[in-house]
Write an enzyme that holds these catalytic residues in place. Sequence first.
Site: not given
Ligand code: UD1
Ligand code: UDP
Length: 390
Positions: A220
């Site tokens: 991601h």
């Molecule tokens: C964010 C965090 C990242 C973390 C991740 C966990 C920042 C800068 N990044 O990244 O550190 O590891 O969350 O998962 O804060 N989207 C959806 N539905 C949702 C949420 C997001 O469709 O419920 C899509 C949208 O297109 C959005 C994109 O995901 O633009 C990115 O979402 P965003 O929250 O900006 O960043 P993450 O990549 O999720």
């Molecule tokens: N996770 C989850 N379902 C998924 C993918 C991840 O519950 O489909 C959980 C995972 O077990 C961990 C957390 O989400 O506890 C990690 O989040 P993510 O990978 O989104 O973000 P990061 O840790 O890199 O910030």
Amino acid sequence: MMIKLLTVIGARPQIIKAAALSRAIRNSFTDRLQEIILHTGQHYDRNMSQVFFDELEIPHPDFNLNVGSGAHGQQTALMIKGIEEHICKVKPQFIILYGDTNSTLAGAVAASKAGVDVVHIEAGLRSFNKRMPEEVNRIVCDHVSTLLFTPTIAGYQNLLREGFSDNNSQPFNIDNPGLFHCGDIMYDNSLYFTTLAEKKSDILKKHNLQPQEFVLVTIHRDLNTDNPIRLTAIFETLNKLAYSYKIDFILPLHPRTAKMINELLAKELIAQITKNRYIKIIQPVSFLEMIMLEKAARMIITDSGGVQKEAYFFKKPSIILRPETEWIEIVENKVGILANADPEKIENAFLNFMKSGNLDFPPLFGDGKAAEFICNLLIETYQFKIKSNS
Ligand code: UD1
Ligand code: UDP
């Protein structure tokens, strides 16, 4: 004496982390700690947010800013504004922030400007790569915090190198912060939820997966999702490995990745992946389902911070799709390999872990009681504050 905590969450891993502190408060501290939860709305799909509240006994958020997705500046600005308004309403003694997302950054800026003590859980982690948005978020948050709780010794040492002192004593404040190495709150959760996951999740059966005979993959990070060369290299390699070794690869895909696959990958590659019966792309799963997948996987390929650690908790080797990691102990113990998005490195790491027998996972992430430790410190810090003001 009741101490008000304003917990700010927004992204999936923060919601999961918050479960551990909420549970500790509910079990042992309801007479002294009152938790008020503010969800920024950074993540909003049901399987990125609500599912965790339903499954992990986290109280429903008191407030939701519903900021949704957007450019970093716009998203963070909306959060700062909303958090500031709620700080004025709630008047908390502490604001609790997790990790390194934009929700963390917004909470740190709003609280420090309002003069509220910031508590940073998962402090001190560094990738030493400031082009990564999370690196900037975590540095800012650490440097305006009053209490910093590091999950690892490496995190604690990073803070010392940045000029934090481990000689500070109570009463702590933003200019005299307290540093504590307390272990990883995610480890608390993994221990607590594993039994429940075994009882409740039938995900292996649902996807016809045999224990030890599949690879779990999560992707991601913007570094991978938004770069066509990296995204293509990763998916071509996964496709090749799955075909060649006839082993299932299951990918619960973050919505960001699902979207970018369609935008950036060549149609032929998408067609090959879709035809490949060993590649199973599914929606994001719940935390209990994720635990079951992690526990049963042969190995884990990921660019996630949380998933790297959970791989370690469940004694699984991991291939890390990044050039560096904050969780350096995993790599130092040779149970995680940094493969970046390099097909050769990914394949070599895969072969290495397919062959390797007994791997060693010495305890690194605490005793599963990080949340209790944090609650006790909050109470102690507040008591000193009252005394020093009287
Ligand atoms: C964010 C965090 C990242 C973390 C991740 C966990 C920042 C800068 N990044 O990244 O550190 O590891 O969350 O998962 O804060 N989207 C959806 N539905 C949702 C949420 C997001 O469709 O419920 C899509 C949208 O297109 C959005 C994109 O995901 O633009 C990115 O979402 P965003 O929250 O900006 O960043 P993450 O990549 O999720
Ligand atoms: N996770 C989850 N379902 C998924 C993918 C991840 O519950 O489909 C959980 C995972 O077990 C961990 C957390 O989400 O506890 C990690 O989040 P993510 O990978 O989104 O973000 P990061 O840790 O890199 O910030």
